[in-house]
Scaffold this motif. Structure first.
Motif, PDB file in Angstrom:
ATOM      1  N   LEU A   1       5.939 -11.372   9.465  1.00 50.48           N
ATOM      2  CA  LEU A   1       7.736 -10.973   9.848  1.00 50.48           C
ATOM      3  C   LEU A   1       8.445 -11.199   8.447  1.00 50.48           C
ATOM      4  CD1 LEU A   1      10.258 -11.420  10.737  1.00 50.48           C
ATOM      5  CD2 LEU A   1       9.611 -13.627  10.951  1.00 50.48           C
ATOM      6  N   ILE A   2       7.443 -11.786   6.932  1.00 52.69           N
ATOM      7  CA  ILE A   2       7.660 -11.490   5.835  1.00 52.69           C
ATOM      8  C   ILE A   2       7.093 -10.072   4.919  1.00 52.69           C
ATOM      9  CG2 ILE A   2       7.178 -11.975   3.646  1.00 52.69           C
ATOM     10  CD1 ILE A   2       6.094 -14.883   4.899  1.00 52.69           C
ATOM     11  N   ASP A   3       6.209  -9.174   5.467  1.00 51.64           N
ATOM     12  CA  ASP A   3       6.064  -8.665   5.532  1.00 51.64           C
ATOM     13  C   ASP A   3       7.097  -7.391   5.633  1.00 51.64           C
ATOM     14  OD1 ASP A   3       4.653  -6.203   4.649  1.00 51.64           O
ATOM     15  OD2 ASP A   3       3.312  -5.766   6.105  1.00 51.64           O
ATOM     16  N   ALA A   4       7.750  -7.636   7.824  1.00 49.11           N
ATOM     17  CA  ALA A   4       8.367  -6.702   8.083  1.00 49.11           C
ATOM     18  C   ALA A   4       9.759  -6.100   6.917  1.00 49.11           C
ATOM     19  CB  ALA A   4       9.075  -7.138   9.013  1.00 49.11           C
ATOM     20  N   ILE A   5      10.243  -7.712   6.481  1.00 52.89           N
ATOM     21  CA  ILE A   5      11.478  -8.104   5.975  1.00 52.89           C
ATOM     22  C   ILE A   5      11.486  -7.112   4.476  1.00 52.89           C
ATOM     23  CG2 ILE A   5      12.400 -10.279   4.580  1.00 52.89           C
ATOM     24  CD1 ILE A   5      11.837 -11.799   7.548  1.00 52.89           C
ATOM     25  N   GLY A   6      10.359  -7.842   3.841  1.00 55.26           N
ATOM     26  CA  GLY A   6       9.660  -7.283   2.553  1.00 55.26           C
ATOM     27  C   GLY A   6      10.123  -5.629   2.647  1.00 55.26           C
ATOM     28  N   ARG A   7       9.911  -4.953   3.733  1.00 59.15           N
ATOM     29  CA  ARG A   7       9.997  -3.590   4.193  1.00 59.15           C
ATOM     30  C   ARG A   7      11.380  -2.846   3.871  1.00 59.15           C
ATOM     31  NH1 ARG A   7       5.047  -1.196   6.304  1.00 59.15           N
ATOM     32  NH2 ARG A   7       3.470  -2.479   5.540  1.00 59.15           N
ATOM     33  N   GLN A   8      12.385  -4.304   3.933  1.00 58.91           N
ATOM     34  CA  GLN A   8      13.320  -3.041   3.570  1.00 58.91           C
ATOM     35  C   GLN A   8      13.401  -2.321   2.678  1.00 58.91           C
ATOM     36  OE1 GLN A   8      16.878  -6.235   4.876  1.00 58.91           O
ATOM     37  NE2 GLN A   8      15.017  -7.544   4.735  1.00 58.91           N
ATOM     38  N   ARG A   9      12.947  -2.515   1.379  1.00 61.12           N
ATOM     39  CA  ARG A   9      12.886  -1.498   0.857  1.00 61.12           C
ATOM     40  C   ARG A   9      12.168  -0.551   0.418  1.00 61.12           C
ATOM     41  NH1 ARG A   9      12.123  -5.017  -4.784  1.00 61.12           N
ATOM     42  NH2 ARG A   9      13.105  -6.656  -4.445  1.00 61.12           N
ATOM     43  N   GLU A  10      11.312  -0.202   1.612  1.00 62.53           N
ATOM     44  CA  GLU A  10      10.757   0.750   1.573  1.00 62.53           C
ATOM     45  C   GLU A  10      10.958   1.654   2.948  1.00 62.53           C
ATOM     46  OE1 GLU A  10       6.963  -0.207   2.048  1.00 62.53           O
ATOM     47  OE2 GLU A  10       7.080  -1.386   0.761  1.00 62.53           O
TER      48      GLU A  10
ATOM     49  N   ALA B   1       9.423   2.165  13.439  1.00 60.68           N
ATOM     50  CA  ALA B   1       8.844   1.322  11.621  1.00 60.68           C
ATOM     51  C   ALA B   1       7.745   0.338  11.991  1.00 60.68           C
ATOM     52  CB  ALA B   1      10.208   1.018  11.176  1.00 60.68           C
ATOM     53  N   LEU B   2       8.362  -0.925  12.962  1.00 62.15           N
ATOM     54  CA  LEU B   2       7.461  -2.488  12.965  1.00 62.15           C
ATOM     55  C   LEU B   2       5.580  -1.763  12.957  1.00 62.15           C
ATOM     56  CD1 LEU B   2      10.174  -4.877  14.305  1.00 62.15           C
ATOM     57  CD2 LEU B   2       9.281  -4.792  12.071  1.00 62.15           C
ATOM     58  N   GLN B   3       5.588  -0.910  14.144  1.00 60.93           N
ATOM     59  CA  GLN B   3       4.243  -0.625  14.781  1.00 60.93           C
ATOM     60  C   GLN B   3       3.148  -0.396  13.328  1.00 60.93           C
ATOM     61  OE1 GLN B   3       4.851   2.218  17.560  1.00 60.93           O
ATOM     62  NE2 GLN B   3       4.750   0.980  19.232  1.00 60.93           N
ATOM     63  N   ASP B   4       4.712   0.836  12.262  1.00 61.78           N
ATOM     64  CA  ASP B   4       3.522   0.420  10.983  1.00 61.78           C
ATOM     65  C   ASP B   4       3.431  -0.274  10.691  1.00 61.78           C
ATOM     66  OD1 ASP B   4       4.023   3.538  11.701  1.00 61.78           O
ATOM     67  OD2 ASP B   4       5.216   3.439   9.977  1.00 61.78           O
ATOM     68  N   VAL B   5       4.371  -1.630  10.517  1.00 65.58           N
ATOM     69  CA  VAL B   5       3.708  -2.409   9.829  1.00 65.58           C
ATOM     70  C   VAL B   5       2.935  -3.430  10.457  1.00 65.58           C
ATOM     71  CG1 VAL B   5       5.433  -5.016   9.145  1.00 65.58           C
ATOM     72  CG2 VAL B   5       6.775  -2.957   8.842  1.00 65.58           C
ATOM     73  N   VAL B   6       3.170  -3.433  11.776  1.00 64.33           N
ATOM     74  CA  VAL B   6       2.095  -4.616  11.828  1.00 64.33           C
ATOM     75  C   VAL B   6       0.599  -4.064  11.987  1.00 64.33           C
ATOM     76  CG1 VAL B   6       0.954  -4.939  15.090  1.00 64.33           C
ATOM     77  CG2 VAL B   6       3.286  -5.565  14.382  1.00 64.33           C
ATOM     78  N   GLU B   7       0.448  -2.954  11.908  1.00 63.56           N
ATOM     79  CA  GLU B   7      -0.593  -1.930  11.800  1.00 63.56           C
ATOM     80  C   GLU B   7      -1.295  -1.623  10.169  1.00 63.56           C
ATOM     81  OE1 GLU B   7      -0.596   2.383  12.707  1.00 63.56           O
ATOM     82  OE2 GLU B   7      -0.226   2.164  14.669  1.00 63.56           O
ATOM     83  N   GLU B   8      -0.772  -2.400   9.631  1.00 63.78           N
ATOM     84  CA  GLU B   8      -1.185  -2.501   8.003  1.00 63.78           C
ATOM     85  C   GLU B   8      -0.718  -4.014   7.988  1.00 63.78           C
ATOM     86  OE1 GLU B   8       1.255  -0.995   4.909  1.00 63.78           O
ATOM     87  OE2 GLU B   8       1.457   0.666   6.132  1.00 63.78           O
ATOM     88  N   ALA B   9      -0.417  -5.057   9.005  1.00 65.69           N
ATOM     89  CA  ALA B   9      -0.708  -6.346   9.108  1.00 65.69           C
ATOM     90  C   ALA B   9      -1.756  -7.168   9.798  1.00 65.69           C
ATOM     91  CB  ALA B   9       0.353  -7.002   9.199  1.00 65.69           C
ATOM     92  N   VAL B  10      -2.282  -6.473  10.642  1.00 63.39           N
ATOM     93  CA  VAL B  10      -3.666  -6.936  11.488  1.00 63.39           C
ATOM     94  C   VAL B  10      -4.453  -7.115  11.023  1.00 63.39           C
ATOM     95  CG1 VAL B  10      -5.730  -6.098  13.011  1.00 63.39           C
ATOM     96  CG2 VAL B  10      -2.990  -5.504  13.518  1.00 63.39           C
ATOM     97  N   ALA B  11      -4.900  -6.558   9.204  1.00 63.05           N
ATOM     98  CA  ALA B  11      -6.238  -7.206   8.446  1.00 63.05           C
ATOM     99  C   ALA B  11      -5.775  -8.404   7.427  1.00 63.05           C
ATOM    100  CB  ALA B  11      -6.457  -5.986   7.270  1.00 63.05           C
ATOM    101  N   HIS B  12      -4.668  -9.008   6.982  1.00 65.57           N
ATOM    102  CA  HIS B  12      -4.163  -9.859   6.975  1.00 65.57           C
ATOM    103  C   HIS B  12      -4.018 -10.698   7.606  1.00 65.57           C
ATOM    104  CE1 HIS B  12      -1.319  -7.335   5.630  1.00 65.57           C
ATOM    105  NE2 HIS B  12      -0.007  -8.382   5.699  1.00 65.57           N
ATOM    106  N   ASP B  13      -2.631 -10.614   8.873  1.00 65.73           N
ATOM    107  CA  ASP B  13      -2.087 -12.403   9.353  1.00 65.73           C
ATOM    108  C   ASP B  13      -2.723 -12.790  10.578  1.00 65.73           C
ATOM    109  OD1 ASP B  13      -0.386 -13.033  10.966  1.00 65.73           O
ATOM    110  OD2 ASP B  13       1.345 -11.990  10.728  1.00 65.73           O
ATOM    111  N   PRO B  14      -3.790 -13.398  10.663  1.00 62.27           N
ATOM    112  CA  PRO B  14      -4.324 -14.820  11.389  1.00 62.27           C
ATOM    113  C   PRO B  14      -3.125 -14.653  12.500  1.00 62.27           C
ATOM    114  CG  PRO B  14      -3.948 -15.942   9.593  1.00 62.27           C
ATOM    115  CD  PRO B  14      -3.315 -14.224   9.532  1.00 62.27           C
ATOM    116  N   TYR B  15      -2.163 -15.032  12.911  1.00 57.11           N
ATOM    117  CA  TYR B  15      -1.192 -15.098  13.405  1.00 57.11           C
ATOM    118  C   TYR B  15      -1.342 -14.067  14.674  1.00 57.11           C
ATOM    119  CZ  TYR B  15       0.472 -19.114  10.652  1.00 57.11           C
ATOM    120  OH  TYR B  15      -0.188 -19.859  10.165  1.00 57.11           O
TER     121      TYR B  15
END
Length: 95
Positions: free
Chosen positions: A14-23, A76-90
């Motif tokens: 979620l934090i990553d998704a919020i931060g992706r507003q810049r990109e 757009a969020l599917q891209d975030v999730v695909e990258e987050a799988v490696a570092h988000d234990p939740y």
């Protein structure tokens, strides 16, 4: 994070998704129009779509936004999730 409808856990994805507003203009425009709490809901529905529990159309209906806006943010969020799988234990704990 408390919202008027629900309590949201600030997970790494979620934090990553919020931060992706810049990109991501798609995420930025969505947050500008709908807010962070709706982005969190969109992320929840994106996870359901990825898991096969929802179609994008169902997610858009539940989110309560225009279909084009919903489909755009889900993509757009599917891209975030695909990258987050490696570092988000939740992500592995979501039902």
């Amino acid at each position: 994070m408390d919202t008027e409808h629900v309590v949201i856990s600030a997970t790494p994805v979620l934090i990553d998704a919020i931060g992706r507003q810049r990109e991501s203009e798609d995420i930025r425009v969505f947050v500008d129009r709908q807010g962070v709490s709706k982005l969190a809901a969109a992320l929840h529905y994106t996870l359901r779509i990825i898991d096969g529990g929802f179609t994008q159309r169902t997610g858009t209906n539940k989110l309560g936004v225009h279909p084009v806006e919903g489909l755009t943010v889900f993509t757009a969020l599917q891209d975030v999730v695909e990258e987050a799988v490696a570092h988000d234990p939740y992500l592995n704990q979501i039902d």
